[in-house]
Enzyme design. Structure first.
Site, short mmCIF file in Angstrom:
data_model
loop_
_atom_site.label_atom_id
_atom_site.label_comp_id
_atom_site.label_asym_id
_atom_site.label_seq_id
_atom_site.Cartn_x
_atom_site.Cartn_y
_atom_site.Cartn_z
N LYS A 1 38.37 56.05 50.17
CA LYS A 1 39.62 55.46 49.67
C LYS A 1 40.71 56.54 49.56
O LYS A 1 41.87 56.30 49.89
CB LYS A 1 39.39 54.79 48.31
N SER B 1 41.24 51.70 45.25
CA SER B 1 40.41 51.46 44.06
C SER B 1 40.80 52.43 42.95
O SER B 1 41.23 53.57 43.22
CB SER B 1 38.95 51.67 44.44
N TYR C 1 31.97 56.74 49.17
CA TYR C 1 32.80 55.54 49.14
C TYR C 1 34.18 55.86 48.53
O TYR C 1 35.22 55.56 49.12
CB TYR C 1 32.13 54.42 48.32
P1 NAD Z 1 33.30 42.34 50.58
O1 NAD Z 1 32.15 43.15 51.09
O2 NAD Z 1 33.00 41.05 49.89
O3 NAD Z 1 34.32 42.04 51.77
C1 NAD Z 1 34.52 42.91 52.82
C2 NAD Z 1 34.49 42.09 54.10
O4 NAD Z 1 34.75 42.97 55.20
C3 NAD Z 1 33.16 41.43 54.37
O5 NAD Z 1 33.35 40.07 54.71
C4 NAD Z 1 32.58 42.21 55.56
O6 NAD Z 1 31.78 41.40 56.40
C5 NAD Z 1 33.85 42.69 56.25
N1 NAD Z 1 33.73 43.92 57.01
C6 NAD Z 1 33.27 45.13 56.59
N2 NAD Z 1 33.36 46.03 57.59
C7 NAD Z 1 33.89 45.38 58.67
C8 NAD Z 1 34.24 45.77 59.98
N3 NAD Z 1 34.04 47.01 60.41
N4 NAD Z 1 34.78 44.84 60.79
C9 NAD Z 1 34.98 43.57 60.38
N5 NAD Z 1 34.67 43.14 59.15
C10 NAD Z 1 34.13 44.04 58.29
O7 NAD Z 1 34.14 43.30 49.62
P2 NAD Z 1 35.30 42.94 48.59
O8 NAD Z 1 34.76 43.06 47.22
O9 NAD Z 1 36.01 41.71 49.00
O10 NAD Z 1 36.24 44.22 48.81
C11 NAD Z 1 37.33 44.19 49.71
C12 NAD Z 1 38.00 45.54 49.72
O11 NAD Z 1 38.39 45.90 48.40
C13 NAD Z 1 37.11 46.70 50.21
O12 NAD Z 1 37.91 47.58 50.95
C14 NAD Z 1 36.67 47.35 48.92
O13 NAD Z 1 36.34 48.70 49.11
C15 NAD Z 1 37.89 47.18 48.05
N6 NAD Z 1 37.61 47.21 46.61
C16 NAD Z 1 36.71 46.33 46.08
C17 NAD Z 1 36.43 46.37 44.72
C18 NAD Z 1 35.43 45.41 44.11
O14 NAD Z 1 35.03 45.62 42.97
N7 NAD Z 1 35.01 44.34 44.80
C19 NAD Z 1 37.08 47.30 43.90
C20 NAD Z 1 38.00 48.17 44.48
C21 NAD Z 1 38.26 48.12 45.84
C1 UD1 Z 2 31.99 50.35 40.55
C2 UD1 Z 2 32.36 51.63 41.24
C3 UD1 Z 2 33.77 51.56 41.75
C4 UD1 Z 2 33.92 50.37 42.69
C5 UD1 Z 2 33.49 49.11 41.96
C6 UD1 Z 2 33.49 47.95 42.89
C7 UD1 Z 2 31.00 53.36 40.19
C8 UD1 Z 2 31.02 54.58 39.33
N1 UD1 Z 2 32.20 52.74 40.34
O1 UD1 Z 2 32.83 50.22 39.43
O2 UD1 Z 2 34.08 52.74 42.45
O3 UD1 Z 2 35.27 50.26 43.11
O4 UD1 Z 2 32.16 49.28 41.43
O5 UD1 Z 2 32.37 47.87 43.66
O6 UD1 Z 2 29.98 52.98 40.70
N2 UD1 Z 2 26.83 47.75 34.15
C9 UD1 Z 2 25.71 47.57 33.37
N3 UD1 Z 2 24.62 46.97 33.95
C10 UD1 Z 2 24.58 46.56 35.25
C11 UD1 Z 2 25.75 46.75 36.04
C12 UD1 Z 2 26.85 47.36 35.46
O7 UD1 Z 2 25.69 47.92 32.19
O8 UD1 Z 2 23.56 46.06 35.71
C13 UD1 Z 2 28.02 48.37 33.56
C14 UD1 Z 2 28.41 49.69 34.19
O9 UD1 Z 2 27.76 50.76 33.56
C15 UD1 Z 2 29.91 49.70 33.98
C16 UD1 Z 2 30.30 48.21 33.97
O10 UD1 Z 2 29.10 47.50 33.77
O11 UD1 Z 2 30.21 50.22 32.71
C17 UD1 Z 2 30.93 47.77 35.27
O12 UD1 Z 2 30.08 48.18 36.34
P1 UD1 Z 2 30.35 47.76 37.86
O13 UD1 Z 2 30.56 46.29 37.95
O14 UD1 Z 2 29.26 48.36 38.68
O15 UD1 Z 2 31.75 48.42 38.20
P2 UD1 Z 2 32.22 49.94 38.03
O16 UD1 Z 2 31.11 50.85 37.78
O17 UD1 Z 2 33.34 49.95 37.06
#
Ligand code: NAD
Ligand code: UD1
Length: 346
Positions: free
Chosen positions: A155, A126, A151
């Site tokens: 990473k 991330s 969290y």
């Molecule tokens: P998500 O929660 O939708 O998907 C994760 C999946 O993993 C889920 O289906 C959950 O059931 C499964 N899971 C979790 N722990 C498990 C375990 N121990 N065994 C088996 N299954 C398990 O999340 P996502 O948004 O798809 O994110 C996927 C990856 O990307 C994660 O590693 C997350 O940290 C990373 N990531 C996500 C974002 C974001 O904004 N969504 C941003 C940066 C990084």
């Molecule tokens: C957050 C996490 C990041 C993680 C990502 C995915 C933090 C500081 N960062 O990113 O580590 O990888 O989520 O899960 O938490 N916002 C509003 N109102 C809301 C929700 C969000 O104004 O109700 C704003 C936030 O202040 C931010 C932007 O929208 O500026 C995006 O927020 P969000 O979707 O939560 O993502 P990040 O904070 O960028």
């Protein structure tokens, strides 16, 4: 030759979209998921989109005996490791659960990969590893900073573990993809982001508010040093992000003892207010919102340099924020039609 790819967390938001793109490019994805943050109905969506029944192993990635069996039965050429907990706020309240799930699952995976001679790994990292960047856009040379949440720390630890395993001449070849902010859904509206709780991320909160499931969106501060005072992020369509994983697998083919990390974003910053205004335009909905105070831990602005992405993977994003918001809204409307209750609504 079989092109089996294990996709841990493949039923989740990014994983499910990646499964679709893997199939489209001739890979055979095998989902490993325990559904702790996803719904079984995702499997139906995948089947409807792809016309194929995707193999699923239901179980926990921290369970070594289970993971060993999955590898023995499927003999994968590579792994995409999505499975993790991802709620930043929750990780502050439950650090042990986050360290256990996110770090132990990776350790188990690397042990099993080594034992069963599986050498390619794509890891979900991330942009949170950069903390508050001193210079924009953020390049891969930008220094990482001490994580502010457990969290984020998982990473950083995970990237270090992978790097060390490669340095030990294990034969592993791995790329950590540092995602910026994934948004949107599949254009069919059959899969998308499905928060099981009240969403903390911006776009699901926006679509739920427009759908009447939430009273109003609070914009967390408009007194930042940005053109409209709200935070800036690099929002990437989840389909583009999914494609980046397939490109990375292609790139890893034939490599040994190799490690790298790559930003995956669009290179363009968008403010929270711009997201709201664009959403109103594409959905034709007036969004009820208010300006609130800053959210602790929020970075003022961050967006990616995509030079390395373009150079190394010979690829760049193709989809727009506008399209992502349209797809997210379409997905939300479908959820409402199906009256799905897993949106933090009791
Ligand atoms: P998500 O929660 O939708 O998907 C994760 C999946 O993993 C889920 O289906 C959950 O059931 C499964 N899971 C979790 N722990 C498990 C375990 N121990 N065994 C088996 N299954 C398990 O999340 P996502 O948004 O798809 O994110 C996927 C990856 O990307 C994660 O590693 C997350 O940290 C990373 N990531 C996500 C974002 C974001 O904004 N969504 C941003 C940066 C990084
Ligand atoms: C957050 C996490 C990041 C993680 C990502 C995915 C933090 C500081 N960062 O990113 O580590 O990888 O989520 O899960 O938490 N916002 C509003 N109102 C809301 C929700 C969000 O104004 O109700 C704003 C936030 O202040 C931010 C932007 O929208 O500026 C995006 O927020 P969000 O979707 O939560 O993502 P990040 O904070 O960028």
């Amino acid at each position: 030759m079989s092109k089996n790819i294990i996709v841990t967390g493949g039923a989740g938001y990014i994983g499910s979209h990646t499964v679709v793109e893997l199939l489209a490019q001739g890979y055979n994805p095998i989902i490993v998921d325990n559904f702790c943050n996803s719904e079984k109905s995702v499997m139906d969506g995948l089947e409807e989109i792809t016309g194929k029944q995707v193999t699923l192993f239901e179980g926990d990635c921290t369970d070594k005996a289970f993971m060993s069996q999955v590898f023995s039965e499927t003999n994968p050429i590579g792994v995409i490791h999505f499975a993790a907990y991802k709620a930043v706020g929750e990780s502050v309240e439950k650090p042990l659960a986050y360290y256990h799930n996110n770090v132990v699952s990776l350790l188990v995976l690397l042990e099993v990969m080594q034992e069963q001679n599986c050498k390619q790994l794509v890891f979900s990292s991330s942009c949170t590893v950069y903390g508050t960047p001193q210079k924009l856009p953020v390049t891969e040379q930008s220094p990482t900073q001490k994580a502010i949440s457990p969290y984020g720390n998982t990473k950083q630890i995970a990237e270090d573990i992978i790097k060390d395993q490669v340095a030990a001449n294990s034969g592993l070849s791995a790329v950590a993809l540092r995602y910026f902010n994934p948004i949107g859904a599949h254009s069919t509206g059959l899969i998308g982001e499905l928060p099981l709780d009240i969403p903390s991320n911006l776009v699901p909160f926006v679509t739920q508010t427009a759908a009447g499931l939430r009273n109003e969106l609070t914009i967390f501060g408009n007194d930042y040093n940005t053109p409209d005072g709200t935070n800036i992020r690099d929002y990437i369509h989840v389909i583009d992000l999914a494609k980046a994983h397939v490109k990375t697998l292609d790139y890893l083919t034939g490599k040994s003892n190799f490690y790298d990390f790559i930003n995956v974003g669009t290179g363009k910053g968008t403010s929270v207010l711009e997201i709201v205004n664009t959403f109103e335009k594409v959905s034709n909905q007036k969004l009820n919102y208010t300006i609130g105070t800053r959210r602790p831990g929020d970075v003022e602005q961050i967006y990616a340099s995509v030079d390395k992405l373009k150079k190394v993977l010979n690829w760049q994003t193709e989809l727009t924020v506008e399209g992502a918001l349209r797809d997210a809204w379409n997905w939300q409307l479908n959820l409402n039609r199906k009256d799905i209750k897993t949106q933090g609504i009791s």
